[in-house]
Design a protein around this motif. Structure first.
Motif, PDB file in Angstrom:
ATOM      1  N   ILE A  61       0.843  -1.194   0.000  1.00 11.21           N
ATOM      2  CA  ILE A  61       0.000   0.000   0.000  1.00 11.21           C
ATOM      3  C   ILE A  61       0.879   1.245   0.000  1.00 11.21           C
ATOM      4  CG2 ILE A  61      -1.606   1.355   1.419  1.00 11.21           C
ATOM      5  CD1 ILE A  61      -2.936  -1.207   2.246  1.00 11.21           C
ATOM      6  N   GLY A  62       0.467   2.265  -0.745  1.00  8.99           N
ATOM      7  CA  GLY A  62       1.140   3.550  -0.716  1.00  8.99           C
ATOM      8  C   GLY A  62       0.553   4.434   0.376  1.00  8.99           C
ATOM      9  N   VAL A  63       1.335   5.415   0.818  1.00  3.64           N
ATOM     10  CA  VAL A  63       0.907   6.309   1.891  1.00  3.64           C
ATOM     11  C   VAL A  63       1.123   7.755   1.462  1.00  3.64           C
ATOM     12  CG1 VAL A  63       1.391   7.122   4.234  1.00  3.64           C
ATOM     13  CG2 VAL A  63       1.338   4.669   3.755  1.00  3.64           C
ATOM     14  N   VAL A  64       0.121   8.587   1.715  1.00  2.00           N
ATOM     15  CA  VAL A  64       0.260  10.039   1.609  1.00  2.00           C
ATOM     16  C   VAL A  64       0.022  10.625   2.990  1.00  2.00           C
ATOM     17  CG1 VAL A  64      -0.823  12.154   0.750  1.00  2.00           C
ATOM     18  CG2 VAL A  64      -0.348  10.288  -0.823  1.00  2.00           C
ATOM     19  N   ASN A  65       1.019  11.309   3.517  1.00  4.04           N
ATOM     20  CA  ASN A  65       0.933  11.954   4.831  1.00  4.04           C
ATOM     21  C   ASN A  65       0.942  13.456   4.581  1.00  4.04           C
ATOM     22  OD1 ASN A  65       0.907  12.382   7.574  1.00  4.04           O
ATOM     23  ND2 ASN A  65       3.064  11.875   7.883  1.00  4.04           N
ATOM     24  N   MET A  66      -0.189  14.116   4.832  1.00 12.63           N
ATOM     25  CA  MET A  66      -0.335  15.493   4.371  1.00 12.63           C
ATOM     26  C   MET A  66      -0.539  16.509   5.478  1.00 12.63           C
ATOM     27  SD  MET A  66      -4.170  15.707   2.702  1.00 12.63           S
ATOM     28  CE  MET A  66      -4.153  17.507   2.751  1.00 12.63           C
ATOM     29  N   ASN A  67      -0.030  17.700   5.222  1.00 10.74           N
ATOM     30  CA  ASN A  67      -0.384  18.879   5.995  1.00 10.74           C
ATOM     31  C   ASN A  67      -1.521  19.603   5.292  1.00 10.74           C
ATOM     32  OD1 ASN A  67       1.389  18.604   8.115  1.00 10.74           O
ATOM     33  ND2 ASN A  67       2.882  20.080   7.335  1.00 10.74           N
ATOM     34  N   TYR A  68      -2.159  20.523   6.016  1.00  8.31           N
ATOM     35  CA  TYR A  68      -3.217  21.330   5.428  1.00  8.31           C
ATOM     36  C   TYR A  68      -3.146  22.733   6.018  1.00  8.31           C
ATOM     37  CZ  TYR A  68      -5.271  19.360   9.725  1.00  8.31           C
ATOM     38  OH  TYR A  68      -5.479  18.929  11.011  1.00  8.31           O
ATOM     39  N   THR A  69      -3.781  23.670   5.359  1.00  5.89           N
ATOM     40  CA  THR A  69      -3.772  25.059   5.802  1.00  5.89           C
ATOM     41  C   THR A  69      -4.420  25.152   7.185  1.00  5.89           C
ATOM     42  OG1 THR A  69      -4.070  25.693   3.487  1.00  5.89           O
ATOM     43  CG2 THR A  69      -4.336  27.416   5.151  1.00  5.89           C
ATOM     44  N   LEU A  70      -3.732  25.748   8.130  1.00  3.79           N
ATOM     45  CA  LEU A  70      -4.250  25.832   9.492  1.00  3.79           C
ATOM     46  C   LEU A  70      -5.280  26.949   9.615  1.00  3.79           C
ATOM     47  CD1 LEU A  70      -0.945  25.263  11.503  1.00  3.79           C
ATOM     48  CD2 LEU A  70      -2.687  23.579  10.832  1.00  3.79           C
ATOM     49  N   ALA A  71      -6.316  26.667  10.392  1.00  6.54           N
ATOM     50  CA  ALA A  71      -7.403  27.621  10.569  1.00  6.54           C
ATOM     51  C   ALA A  71      -6.987  28.726  11.548  1.00  6.54           C
ATOM     52  CB  ALA A  71      -8.645  26.907  11.076  1.00  6.54           C
ATOM     53  N   GLY A  72      -7.716  29.821  11.482  1.00  4.14           N
ATOM     54  CA  GLY A  72      -7.490  30.944  12.380  1.00  4.14           C
ATOM     55  C   GLY A  72      -8.758  31.749  12.528  1.00  4.14           C
ATOM     56  N   ALA A  73      -8.634  32.921  13.150  1.00  4.90           N
ATOM     57  CA  ALA A  73      -9.800  33.743  13.461  1.00  4.90           C
ATOM     58  C   ALA A  73     -10.606  34.086  12.212  1.00  4.90           C
ATOM     59  CB  ALA A  73      -9.355  35.016  14.169  1.00  4.90           C
ATOM     60  N   ASN A  74      -9.931  34.374  11.119  1.00  6.47           N
ATOM     61  CA  ASN A  74     -10.628  34.744   9.888  1.00  6.47           C
ATOM     62  C   ASN A  74     -10.531  33.662   8.812  1.00  6.47           C
ATOM     63  OD1 ASN A  74     -11.349  37.407  10.851  1.00  6.47           O
ATOM     64  ND2 ASN A  74      -9.193  37.974  10.560  1.00  6.47           N
ATOM     65  N   SER A  75     -10.111  32.467   9.224  1.00  7.58           N
ATOM     66  CA  SER A  75      -9.942  31.359   8.275  1.00  7.58           C
ATOM     67  C   SER A  75     -10.515  30.086   8.875  1.00  7.58           C
ATOM     68  CB  SER A  75      -8.457  31.160   7.940  1.00  7.58           C
ATOM     69  OG  SER A  75      -7.882  32.340   7.432  1.00  7.58           O
ATOM     70  N   PRO A  76     -11.844  29.924   8.848  1.00  2.00           N
ATOM     71  CA  PRO A  76     -12.453  28.728   9.425  1.00  2.00           C
ATOM     72  C   PRO A  76     -11.997  27.464   8.705  1.00  2.00           C
ATOM     73  CG  PRO A  76     -14.066  29.993   8.179  1.00  2.00           C
ATOM     74  CD  PRO A  76     -12.841  30.834   8.271  1.00  2.00           C
ATOM     75  N   PRO A  77     -11.978  26.343   9.408  1.00  2.00           N
ATOM     76  CA  PRO A  77     -11.424  25.116   8.841  1.00  2.00           C
ATOM     77  C   PRO A  77     -12.203  24.529   7.685  1.00  2.00           C
ATOM     78  CG  PRO A  77     -12.354  24.709  11.011  1.00  2.00           C
ATOM     79  CD  PRO A  77     -12.364  26.181  10.822  1.00  2.00           C
ATOM     80  N   VAL A  78     -13.511  24.730   7.674  1.00  2.00           N
ATOM     81  CA  VAL A  78     -14.353  24.168   6.609  1.00  2.00           C
ATOM     82  C   VAL A  78     -14.977  25.313   5.825  1.00  2.00           C
ATOM     83  CG1 VAL A  78     -16.401  22.751   6.117  1.00  2.00           C
ATOM     84  CG2 VAL A  78     -14.854  22.100   7.974  1.00  2.00           C
ATOM     85  N   PRO A  79     -14.803  25.295   4.501  1.00  2.00           N
ATOM     86  CA  PRO A  79     -14.300  24.206   3.655  1.00  2.00           C
ATOM     87  C   PRO A  79     -12.807  24.267   3.333  1.00  2.00           C
ATOM     88  CG  PRO A  79     -15.270  25.869   2.256  1.00  2.00           C
ATOM     89  CD  PRO A  79     -15.437  26.366   3.684  1.00  2.00           C
TER      90      PRO A  79
END
Length: 286
Positions: free
Chosen positions: A99-117
């Motif tokens: 099996i292959g693996v992708v281990n990813m980071n993502y843009t971190l949320a903040g006061a003016n940057s809600p996590p979704v979407p």
């Protein structure tokens, strides 16, 4: 005399043909299957933000049927790093070498940057990378997810609401929030719980439902593996229990493990139990 000459030409042609066939058999090299080497790339960029990077690990001798397992870290949507999933990554690579693996980071949320979407969009970007490059990478576009805490929430939400091409074969949630309209969250005066709503921008009930895997699950949701602790100070016990009931009512294949005396993570025998169940689930569905 003419007939003898024809026979002579036929005999000569036969000798020439046999000679060529013999020579060809001697000089034609034996076909050796191409060896596909293992592939590893770290901090592959998929956007402009510093956190929009991922690591990819692909096994040797892989084929177009090689599945990819995505690892999504936790950190309350505002922190954390893919390095925190390296233990899971190492376990998968050692125990599931095909099996292959992708281990990813993502843009971190903040006061003016809600996590979704924002963060589910990041997952879409990396999934699209896998899909677009599957031929050159020599992999399938079938994927699975293992997420922890906030990463588990994102894994479930993407698998239930964003998987428009039905690529997800399985998803695993380890202590992931699933229902932001749960009274244990929504009616609580716990500042830890209330901070979630501030992070999401004090949204409407309709938005909270759209961001909740509990409300996005359907009869076609992929097989789901759930792990929760009964003493978790960050995720109410009702989250895992209610998700188990919801998936049961929908007829979605799933397993639910509830460690009554554990908190927001665990070690020792229960951790071994978790890895064993994840491994069995991978063998069954990925």
């Amino acid at each position: 005399m003419k007939n003898l000459k024809n026979i002579f030409y036929l005999a000569l042609f036969g000798i020439f043909f046999l000679s060529c066939s013999t020579d060809d058999a001697e000089v034609t090299p034996e076909l050796v299957p191409e060896v596909i080497e293992a592939y590893e790339a770290l901090n592959v960029s998929y956007g402009l933000d510093n956190n929009q990077v991922f690591d990819i690990y692909l096994p040797e001798n892989r084929t177009e049927d090689t599945k990819i397992l995505f690892l999504i870290h936790g950190g309350s949507w505002v922190g954390g790093d893919k390095e925190e999933m390296n233990g899971v990554k190492d376990y998968i690579l050692e125990n599931h070498p095909s099996i292959g693996v992708v281990n990813m980071n993502y843009t971190l949320a903040g006061a003016n940057s809600p996590p979704v979407p924002m963060q589910t969009d990041d997952i879409s970007e990396v999934v699209n990378y896998i899909t677009t490059n599957k031929s050159s990478l020599i992999i399938s576009d079938d994927i699975g997810f293992i997420g922890v805490s906030a990463g588990a929430h994102l894994s479930l939400l993407w698998s239930y609401a964003n998987d428009t091409n039905n690529q997800v074969a399985m998803v695993c949630s380890i202590v992931g929030p699933v229902n932001f309209t749960d009274p244990a969250y929504y009616n609580s005066t716990n500042p830890v719980y209330q901070s979630i709503y501030l992070l999401f921008g004090n949204p409407s009930i309709a938005f909270l439902e759209s961001a909740s895997p509990y409300h996005r699950a359907t009869v076609t949701s992929p097989p789901t593996l759930l792990f929760y602790g009964g003493q978790d100070p960050l995720v109410p016990s009702s989250q895992g229990i209610d998700m188990d009931s919801k998936l049961s009512s929908l007829g979605v294949p799933h397993e639910f493990t509830f460690y009554q005396d554990e908190g927001h993570g665990w070690y020792g025998q229960n951790l071994e139990d978790t890895f064993t169940k994840i491994s069995n689930y991978i063998n069954q569905y990925l």
